[in-house]
Design a protein around this motif. Structure first.
Motif, PDB file in Angstrom:
ATOM      1  N   GLU A  72       0.822  -1.210   0.000  1.00  0.00           N
ATOM      2  CA  GLU A  72       0.000   0.000   0.000  1.00  0.00           C
ATOM      3  C   GLU A  72       0.858   1.262   0.000  1.00  0.00           C
ATOM      4  N   PHE A  73       1.931   1.268   0.767  1.00  0.00           N
ATOM      5  CA  PHE A  73       2.816   2.440   0.731  1.00  0.00           C
ATOM      6  C   PHE A  73       3.374   2.634  -0.685  1.00  0.00           C
ATOM      7  N   GLY A  74       3.680   1.530  -1.355  1.00  0.00           N
ATOM      8  CA  GLY A  74       4.131   1.643  -2.732  1.00  0.00           C
ATOM      9  C   GLY A  74       3.065   2.244  -3.629  1.00  0.00           C
ATOM     10  N   ARG A  75       1.812   1.843  -3.423  1.00  0.00           N
ATOM     11  CA  ARG A  75       0.722   2.360  -4.244  1.00  0.00           C
ATOM     12  C   ARG A  75       0.464   3.841  -3.961  1.00  0.00           C
ATOM     13  N   LEU A  76       0.500   4.225  -2.692  1.00  0.00           N
ATOM     14  CA  LEU A  76       0.329   5.645  -2.351  1.00  0.00           C
ATOM     15  C   LEU A  76       1.436   6.480  -2.988  1.00  0.00           C
ATOM     16  N   LEU A  77       2.656   5.927  -3.002  1.00  0.00           N
ATOM     17  CA  LEU A  77       3.776   6.621  -3.622  1.00  0.00           C
ATOM     18  C   LEU A  77       3.568   6.736  -5.126  1.00  0.00           C
ATOM     19  N   ALA A  78       3.084   5.668  -5.745  1.00  0.00           N
ATOM     20  CA  ALA A  78       2.848   5.690  -7.188  1.00  0.00           C
ATOM     21  C   ALA A  78       1.798   6.724  -7.564  1.00  0.00           C
ATOM     22  N   ILE A  79       0.753   6.826  -6.766  1.00  0.00           N
ATOM     23  CA  ILE A  79      -0.284   7.826  -7.024  1.00  0.00           C
ATOM     24  C   ILE A  79       0.301   9.221  -6.892  1.00  0.00           C
ATOM     25  N   ASP A  80       1.119   9.410  -5.864  1.00  0.00           N
ATOM     26  CA  ASP A  80       1.731  10.723  -5.637  1.00  0.00           C
ATOM     27  C   ASP A  80       2.660  11.112  -6.778  1.00  0.00           C
ATOM     28  N   ARG A  81       3.438  10.169  -7.261  1.00  0.00           N
ATOM     29  CA  ARG A  81       4.435  10.462  -8.294  1.00  0.00           C
ATOM     30  C   ARG A  81       3.917  10.212  -9.715  1.00  0.00           C
ATOM     31  N   LYS A  82       2.681   9.741  -9.791  1.00  0.00           N
ATOM     32  CA  LYS A  82       2.036   9.537 -11.097  1.00  0.00           C
ATOM     33  C   LYS A  82       2.814   8.562 -11.981  1.00  0.00           C
ATOM     34  N   THR A  83       3.255   7.471 -11.374  1.00  0.00           N
ATOM     35  CA  THR A  83       3.973   6.444 -12.123  1.00  0.00           C
ATOM     36  C   THR A  83       3.061   5.295 -12.542  1.00  0.00           C
ATOM     37  N   GLY A  84       1.768   5.412 -12.252  1.00  0.00           N
ATOM     38  CA  GLY A  84       0.814   4.373 -12.609  1.00  0.00           C
ATOM     39  C   GLY A  84       0.199   3.754 -11.377  1.00  0.00           C
ATOM     40  N   ASN A  85      -1.131   3.751 -11.294  1.00  0.00           N
ATOM     41  CA  ASN A  85      -1.838   3.200 -10.143  1.00  0.00           C
ATOM     42  C   ASN A  85      -1.937   1.683 -10.287  1.00  0.00           C
ATOM     43  N   SER A  86      -0.792   1.030 -10.091  1.00  0.00           N
ATOM     44  CA  SER A  86      -0.694  -0.413 -10.284  1.00  0.00           C
ATOM     45  C   SER A  86       0.504  -0.918  -9.489  1.00  0.00           C
ATOM     46  N   PRO A  87       0.594  -2.227  -9.267  1.00  0.00           N
ATOM     47  CA  PRO A  87       1.775  -2.755  -8.578  1.00  0.00           C
ATOM     48  C   PRO A  87       3.075  -2.423  -9.309  1.00  0.00           C
ATOM     49  N   ALA A  88       3.070  -2.515 -10.635  1.00  0.00           N
ATOM     50  CA  ALA A  88       4.278  -2.175 -11.396  1.00  0.00           C
ATOM     51  C   ALA A  88       4.599  -0.700 -11.261  1.00  0.00           C
ATOM     52  N   GLY A  89       3.569   0.137 -11.238  1.00  0.00           N
ATOM     53  CA  GLY A  89       3.781   1.569 -11.041  1.00  0.00           C
ATOM     54  C   GLY A  89       4.368   1.870  -9.677  1.00  0.00           C
ATOM     55  N   ALA A  90       3.985   1.080  -8.663  1.00  0.00           N
ATOM     56  CA  ALA A  90       4.535   1.260  -7.321  1.00  0.00           C
ATOM     57  C   ALA A  90       6.020   0.952  -7.300  1.00  0.00           C
ATOM     58  N   ALA A  91       6.415  -0.152  -7.935  1.00  0.00           N
ATOM     59  CA  ALA A  91       7.839  -0.505  -7.990  1.00  0.00           C
ATOM     60  C   ALA A  91       8.635   0.561  -8.741  1.00  0.00           C
ATOM     61  N   ARG A  92       8.058   1.077  -9.825  1.00  0.00           N
ATOM     62  CA  ARG A  92       8.735   2.147 -10.568  1.00  0.00           C
ATOM     63  C   ARG A  92       8.917   3.382  -9.696  1.00  0.00           C
ATOM     64  N   ALA A  93       7.901   3.698  -8.905  1.00  0.00           N
ATOM     65  CA  ALA A  93       7.968   4.883  -8.048  1.00  0.00           C
ATOM     66  C   ALA A  93       9.070   4.745  -7.008  1.00  0.00           C
ATOM     67  N   VAL A  94       9.172   3.586  -6.381  1.00  0.00           N
ATOM     68  CA  VAL A  94      10.220   3.362  -5.374  1.00  0.00           C
ATOM     69  C   VAL A  94      11.592   3.504  -6.008  1.00  0.00           C
ATOM     70  N   LYS A  95      11.793   2.857  -7.136  1.00  0.00           N
ATOM     71  CA  LYS A  95      13.099   2.908  -7.793  1.00  0.00           C
ATOM     72  C   LYS A  95      13.465   4.326  -8.207  1.00  0.00           C
ATOM     73  N   SER A  96      12.478   5.088  -8.678  1.00  0.00           N
ATOM     74  CA  SER A  96      12.769   6.452  -9.119  1.00  0.00           C
ATOM     75  C   SER A  96      13.188   7.340  -7.962  1.00  0.00           C
ATOM     76  N   VAL A  97      12.583   7.141  -6.791  1.00  0.00           N
ATOM     77  CA  VAL A  97      12.960   7.930  -5.614  1.00  0.00           C
ATOM     78  C   VAL A  97      14.375   7.570  -5.173  1.00  0.00           C
ATOM     79  N   LEU A  98      14.696   6.281  -5.177  1.00  0.00           N
ATOM     80  CA  LEU A  98      16.042   5.851  -4.805  1.00  0.00           C
ATOM     81  C   LEU A  98      17.080   6.475  -5.733  1.00  0.00           C
ATOM     82  N   GLU A  99      16.819   6.430  -7.010  1.00  0.00           N
ATOM     83  CA  GLU A  99      17.769   6.981  -7.976  1.00  0.00           C
ATOM     84  C   GLU A  99      17.910   8.487  -7.807  1.00  0.00           C
ATOM     85  N   GLN A 100      16.806   9.150  -7.516  1.00  0.00           N
ATOM     86  CA  GLN A 100      16.847  10.592  -7.304  1.00  0.00           C
ATOM     87  C   GLN A 100      17.684  10.932  -6.076  1.00  0.00           C
TER      88      GLN A 100
END
Length: 403
Positions: free
Chosen positions: A252-280
């Motif tokens: 759920e934290f991954g999904r909330l992050l994905a919604i916030d970062r607009k990476t896609g409201n999906s499990p894959a979008g959540a993983a993308r959001a986490v990785k993008s924050v780490l890289e940033q």
């Protein structure tokens, strides 16, 4: 003789039963690696993956905010009324009254029903049809890798806009303290529907008649809620997630992050959001493969370098403090409460454990007895003797505060 950090790693490596598929590393408070073995080899991390999700969410979301569960009413000209229960992501709702003393149950459906019934009666409404809005996380609720590992539904419930007690089905064996438990009852596969059925029962206890079956629906446009309850803060929920290694809340934290970062409201979008924050944040993601945000997947891979760099950020005061404060404290709370080899070191290690069939892992930060701090990470895959590997990790971390 090798320096003490190297000696700890050599002793770990010499332990009979751990096999050869492991990575281990120690770094100082500035992030400089002082000893390592296999630091850039990818391994299956199990639940240590949650530290990546926690850091990304804690540094991006407003961790002081709460999740609202609300009711809306649409009163029609024929005198009937439609009541809609709208979930805002609180999967730790209580079945009874709101409980200010606990995270799990901070917002209670009993309290929401009481406040809703009062508002309805003030409008002259005593009968309603009941609908519920579970649209917050879209249609895709199952991250990759989880269904294959959790065939008995013990470790993951579909991320939903609302749930009672994380969808745990205790069948009368509820723990006395809703925030502290160590067993894993079966989880509901329809958390939102269960929550609205509980709400219906509480509403009828308040003298409101609910007509017909409960169905999905949406709140009437351009209206305000007639009642609402608020969850514990996201910071408190994150601590609950980390200390119980709650896979559903991690997703759920991954999904909330994905919604916030607009990476896609999906499990894959959540993983993308986490990785993008780490890289940033400048954290190494070389070799990172996030099948999901919880680590409940045999195909996920990470290096201990990535885990170390996350922990180094956790030592720095800032917006991501919740990711560090929620870690288990060895000897005291969380999944590492029983991992203490030396009583004199109780409270000196904050860690996240990880366990799957064929995986034992741990990462965290250490308060040194002579002052200063360290970070560490260790992953063992496919050991010859799982208990020996787990014991070797406990022996390894017991030596860290003395360095």
């Amino acid at each position: 003789m090798p320096p003490p950090p190297r000696r700890l790693i050599d002793e770990f490596a010499a332990t009979e039963g751990i096999g050869g598929d492991y990575s281990i590393a120690i770094a100082d408070a500035k992030g400089e690696v002082v000893a390592e073995s296999g630091i850039d080899e990818t391994r299956v991390p199990a639940s240590t993956m949650k530290t990546l999700t926690a850091y990304a969410a804690a540094t991006t979301l407003d961790m002081g905010s709460t999740l609202a569960t609300q009711t809306y009413v649409e009163q029609k000209q024929d005198g009937t009324a439609n009541l809609v229960l709208v979930g805002g992501g609180d999967m730790l709702l209580g079945a009874g009254n709101s409980d200010s003393a606990h995270v799990n149950g901070r917002a209670g459906l009993g309290t929401l029903a009481s406040d809703t019934a009062r508002a309805l009666k003030q409008r002259g409404i005593s009968e309603v049809t009941l609908r519920y809005d579970d649209s917050l996380f879209g249609d895709d609720r199952w991250p990759s890798g989880i269904a294959e590992l959790d065939t008995e539904h013990l470790y993951y419930a579909p991320v939903s806009s609302m749930a009672v007690d994380g969808a745990r089905q205790w069948d009368g064996a509820n723990p006395q303290n809703p925030d502290v438990f160590s067993t894993y009852p079966a989880l509901s596969m329809q958390p939102a529907l269960d929550a609205v059925q509980t709400f219906r029962q509480r509403l009828e206890e308040q003298g409101i008649t609910v007509q017909g079956d409960v169905e999905q629906g949406v709140a009437p446009a351009e209206t305000s809620p007639i009642a609402q309850v608020q969850s514990a803060s996201l910071s408190e929920i994150m601590a609950f997630m980390l200390r119980h290694s709650d896979n559903t809340l991690a997703e759920e934290f991954g999904r909330l992050l994905a919604i916030d970062r607009k990476t896609g409201n999906s499990p894959a979008g959540a993983a993308r959001a986490v990785k993008s924050v780490l890289e940033q944040a400048g954290i190494s993601t070389n070799g990172l493969r996030m099948m999901n945000c919880s680590g409940l997947a045999e195909e996920s891979k990470v290096t201990v370098r990535t885990l170390l760099e996350v922990q180094q950020r956790n030592l720095t005061a800032g917006t991501g403090a919740a990711a560090a404060e929620g870690l288990s404290i060895v000897g005291f709370v969380g999944t590492a409460a029983d991992r203490l080899n030396d009583a004199s070191e109780a409270g000196l290690l904050r860690v996240k454990t990880g366990s799957l069939d064929g995986v034992t892992a741990m990462t965290g930060n250490v308060s040194r007895t002579r002052g200063g701090a360290l970070t560490f990470a260790v992953i063992v895959n496919d050991p010859d003797d799982m208990q020996a590997a787990r014991d070797a990790i406990d022996t390894f971390i017991a030596g860290l505060p003395k360095l």
